[in-house]
Scaffold this motif. Structure first.
Motif, mmCIF file in Angstrom:
data_model
loop_
_atom_site.group_PDB
_atom_site.id
_atom_site.type_symbol
_atom_site.label_atom_id
_atom_site.label_comp_id
_atom_site.label_asym_id
_atom_site.label_seq_id
_atom_site.Cartn_x
_atom_site.Cartn_y
_atom_site.Cartn_z
ATOM 1 N N ALA A 1 0.819 -1.219 0.000
ATOM 2 C CA ALA A 1 0.000 0.000 0.000
ATOM 3 C C ALA A 1 0.845 1.258 0.000
ATOM 4 O O ALA A 1 0.501 2.246 -0.671
ATOM 5 N N ILE A 2 1.957 1.251 0.719
ATOM 6 C CA ILE A 2 2.778 2.461 0.865
ATOM 7 C C ILE A 2 3.893 2.527 -0.171
ATOM 8 O O ILE A 2 4.182 3.589 -0.725
ATOM 9 N N CYS A 3 4.503 1.400 -0.463
ATOM 10 C CA CYS A 3 5.653 1.391 -1.375
ATOM 11 C C CYS A 3 5.266 1.181 -2.833
ATOM 12 O O CYS A 3 6.003 1.581 -3.738
ATOM 13 N N LYS A 4 4.116 0.542 -3.100
ATOM 14 C CA LYS A 4 3.653 0.300 -4.473
ATOM 15 C C LYS A 4 2.166 0.673 -4.590
ATOM 16 O O LYS A 4 1.334 -0.185 -4.932
ATOM 17 N N PRO A 5 1.816 1.925 -4.287
ATOM 18 C CA PRO A 5 0.397 2.311 -4.237
ATOM 19 C C PRO A 5 -0.359 2.136 -5.550
ATOM 20 O O PRO A 5 -1.548 1.809 -5.541
ATOM 21 N N ILE B 1 9.133 0.247 4.266
ATOM 22 C CA ILE B 1 8.062 1.226 4.516
ATOM 23 C C ILE B 1 8.646 2.513 5.086
ATOM 24 O O ILE B 1 8.333 3.620 4.620
ATOM 25 N N ILE B 2 9.498 2.384 6.099
ATOM 26 C CA ILE B 2 10.106 3.563 6.737
ATOM 27 C C ILE B 2 10.973 4.316 5.738
ATOM 28 O O ILE B 2 10.955 5.550 5.685
ATOM 29 N N ASN B 3 11.719 3.570 4.923
ATOM 30 C CA ASN B 3 12.559 4.202 3.896
ATOM 31 C C ASN B 3 11.727 5.002 2.906
ATOM 32 O O ASN B 3 12.094 6.107 2.506
ATOM 33 N N THR B 4 10.556 4.461 2.530
ATOM 34 C CA THR B 4 9.656 5.159 1.605
ATOM 35 C C THR B 4 9.007 6.360 2.270
ATOM 36 O O THR B 4 8.902 7.445 1.672
ATOM 37 N N ILE B 5 8.566 6.206 3.512
ATOM 38 C CA ILE B 5 7.896 7.293 4.239
ATOM 39 C C ILE B 5 8.819 8.495 4.417
ATOM 40 O O ILE B 5 8.395 9.650 4.300
ATOM 41 N N LEU B 6 10.091 8.231 4.697
ATOM 42 C CA LEU B 6 11.047 9.323 4.918
ATOM 43 C C LEU B 6 11.256 10.177 3.663
ATOM 44 O O LEU B 6 11.688 11.324 3.757
ATOM 45 N N LYS B 7 10.933 9.610 2.497
ATOM 46 C CA LYS B 7 11.085 10.354 1.240
ATOM 47 C C LYS B 7 9.855 11.197 0.901
ATOM 48 O O LYS B 7 9.887 12.005 -0.023
ATOM 49 N N LEU B 8 8.781 11.007 1.648
ATOM 50 C CA LEU B 8 7.532 11.728 1.388
ATOM 51 C C LEU B 8 7.548 13.097 2.042
ATOM 52 O O LEU B 8 8.273 13.325 3.023
ATOM 53 N N ARG C 1 3.807 12.011 4.858
ATOM 54 C CA ARG C 1 4.555 11.152 5.770
ATOM 55 C C ARG C 1 3.718 10.771 6.989
ATOM 56 O O ARG C 1 3.665 9.622 7.387
ATOM 57 N N GLN C 2 3.034 11.777 7.560
ATOM 58 C CA GLN C 2 2.210 11.528 8.744
ATOM 59 C C GLN C 2 1.043 10.605 8.425
ATOM 60 O O GLN C 2 0.727 9.683 9.192
ATOM 61 N N LYS C 3 0.406 10.816 7.278
ATOM 62 C CA LYS C 3 -0.735 9.987 6.885
ATOM 63 C C LYS C 3 -0.296 8.553 6.629
ATOM 64 O O LYS C 3 -0.978 7.595 7.041
ATOM 65 N N ALA C 4 0.840 8.376 5.946
ATOM 66 C CA ALA C 4 1.338 7.040 5.629
ATOM 67 C C ALA C 4 1.713 6.282 6.902
ATOM 68 O O ALA C 4 1.412 5.095 7.050
ATOM 69 N N PHE C 5 2.361 6.974 7.826
ATOM 70 C CA PHE C 5 2.776 6.310 9.059
ATOM 71 C C PHE C 5 1.578 5.920 9.915
ATOM 72 O O PHE C 5 1.582 4.877 10.570
ATOM 73 N N SER C 6 0.524 6.741 9.900
ATOM 74 C CA SER C 6 -0.658 6.457 10.720
ATOM 75 C C SER C 6 -1.378 5.182 10.273
ATOM 76 O O SER C 6 -2.047 4.525 11.069
ATOM 77 N N THR C 7 -1.231 4.822 8.984
ATOM 78 C CA THR C 7 -1.914 3.618 8.473
ATOM 79 C C THR C 7 -1.250 2.318 8.920
ATOM 80 O O THR C 7 -1.864 1.268 8.851
ATOM 81 N N CYS C 8 0.025 2.409 9.362
ATOM 82 C CA CYS C 8 0.713 1.174 9.764
ATOM 83 C C CYS C 8 1.185 1.188 11.215
ATOM 84 O O CYS C 8 1.671 0.167 11.708
ATOM 85 N N SER C 9 1.031 2.311 11.917
ATOM 86 C CA SER C 9 1.524 2.400 13.293
ATOM 87 C C SER C 9 0.766 1.462 14.231
ATOM 88 O O SER C 9 1.359 0.858 15.127
ATOM 89 N N SER C 10 -0.557 1.333 14.028
ATOM 90 C CA SER C 10 -1.349 0.453 14.896
ATOM 91 C C SER C 10 -0.890 -0.993 14.758
ATOM 92 O O SER C 10 -0.738 -1.718 15.750
#
Length: 313
Positions: free
Chosen positions: A125-129, A221-228, A233-242
């Motif tokens: 979902a995050i790396c290959k949307p 995932i973290i590597n991809t999020i850091l590039k956003l 970045r906040q929205k992407a991290f919130s989808t997988c933090s739980s």
């Protein structure tokens, strides 16, 4: 052994909280409340992920299945524990013990596998949307769940059968809250090296391999999020933090319980630690996914509102 009197075990006695005789009623009340909360909390997640059209996505499909597993997983252990606390009759037959251990094994293995699948889902979902709807379509999601069931069930049934073909002789006191494999192997009077080795292999395949999948997925995932940008970045991290919190709770509790030096092992400590993965983690699952997920909170509000309106009518 021809000239010795050997009594073979036909039932076990689950000692449980035998050393806390004055707290049996209190413990029964506490565990009953927690068990009811687990059933209701996880049951609500199962319902809303099935009935709310807004939650008909692979992420919530897996979340619903995970919550259902939490219900089954806890139900394999807690009702028996509540019965022992209420009646003070701690005897359990070999067959009942084998059934409990088998279900516990299967459901625990399914949780490990499902946590790995959920991590892969978040990775796609995050790396290959752009490819997400194609890769994680309904057929693939169903096949992943079915494949986990097909992999875990025969392996765990076979392992349970192998354990209960061992001769149990001498003491029949199982110093645990439920039929746990480490406690059972201590009571076996035969050679348990084969059982311990096969159990080790199973743990690697069904526990460590999903953990590696989770680890690799989250590194990417973290590597991809850091590039956003910061908003994305906040929205992407919130989808997988739980999911990440649940992974840490579940794997952390199992690792603390089973991967300890033998020098620090004790029956009482093992019993307390076993509560982490049988009760504490399933209890926190609804809290984590409702408090940290706006979609789930919104769906819950809609269900509650509809329920109140129907009552007024």
């Amino acid at each position: 052994m021809a000239g010795e009197n050997v009594s073979f075990v036909v039932e076990f006695i689950l000692l449980g909280f035998y050393n806390l005789p004055n707290l049996q009623g209190v413990l029964f009340g506490v565990f009953l409340v927690i068990f009811m909360y687990i059933l209701i909390g996880n049951g609500l997640i199962v319902v809303i992920t099935r009935v709310d059209p807004a939650l008909q996505t692979p992420m919530y499909f897996f979340l619903g299945n995970f919550s259902f597993l939490e219900i089954c997983y806890t139900s394999a252990i807690v009702p028996r524990m509540l019965s022992d606390l209420w009646t003070q009759k701690r005897q359990i037959s070999l067959l009942a013990c084998a059934v409990q251990l088998c279900f516990f094994y299967i459901l625990a293995a399914l949780e490990f596998l499902l946590l790995g699948i959920m991590a892969y889902d978040r990775y796609v979902a995050i790396c290959k949307p752009l490819y997400y709807p194609i890769i994680m379509n309904n057929k693939v999601c169903n096949m992943l769940i079915l494949g986990s069931l097909i992999l875990a069930t025969p392996v765990m049934i076979g392992e349970t059968y192998q354990i209960f073909t061992l001769p149990f002789c001498g003491s029949n006191e199982l110093n645990h809250l439920f039929c746990d494999v480490t406690s059972l192997l201590k009571l076996a009077c035969g050679d348990t090296s084969v059982n311990e080795f096969s159990l080790y292999i199973i743990c690697v395949v069904l526990g460590f391999v999903p953990f590696l999948l989770i680890l690799v997925s989250y590194i990417r995932i973290i590597n991809t999020i850091l590039k956003l940008p910061s908003v994305g970045r906040q929205k992407a991290f919130s989808t997988c933090s739980s999911h990440l919190i649940v992974v840490v709770l579940f794997y952390g509790s199992v690792i603390i319980t089973y991967i300890q030096p033998k020098s620090v092992h004790s029956a009482e400590k093992d019993k307390m630690l076993s509560l982490l993965y049988t009760i504490v983690t399933p209890m926190f699952n609804p809290i984590i996914y409702t408090l940290r997920n706006k979609d789930v909170i919104s769906s819950l509000k809609k269900i509650i509102t509809k329920g109140l309106l129907s009552l007024r009518k």
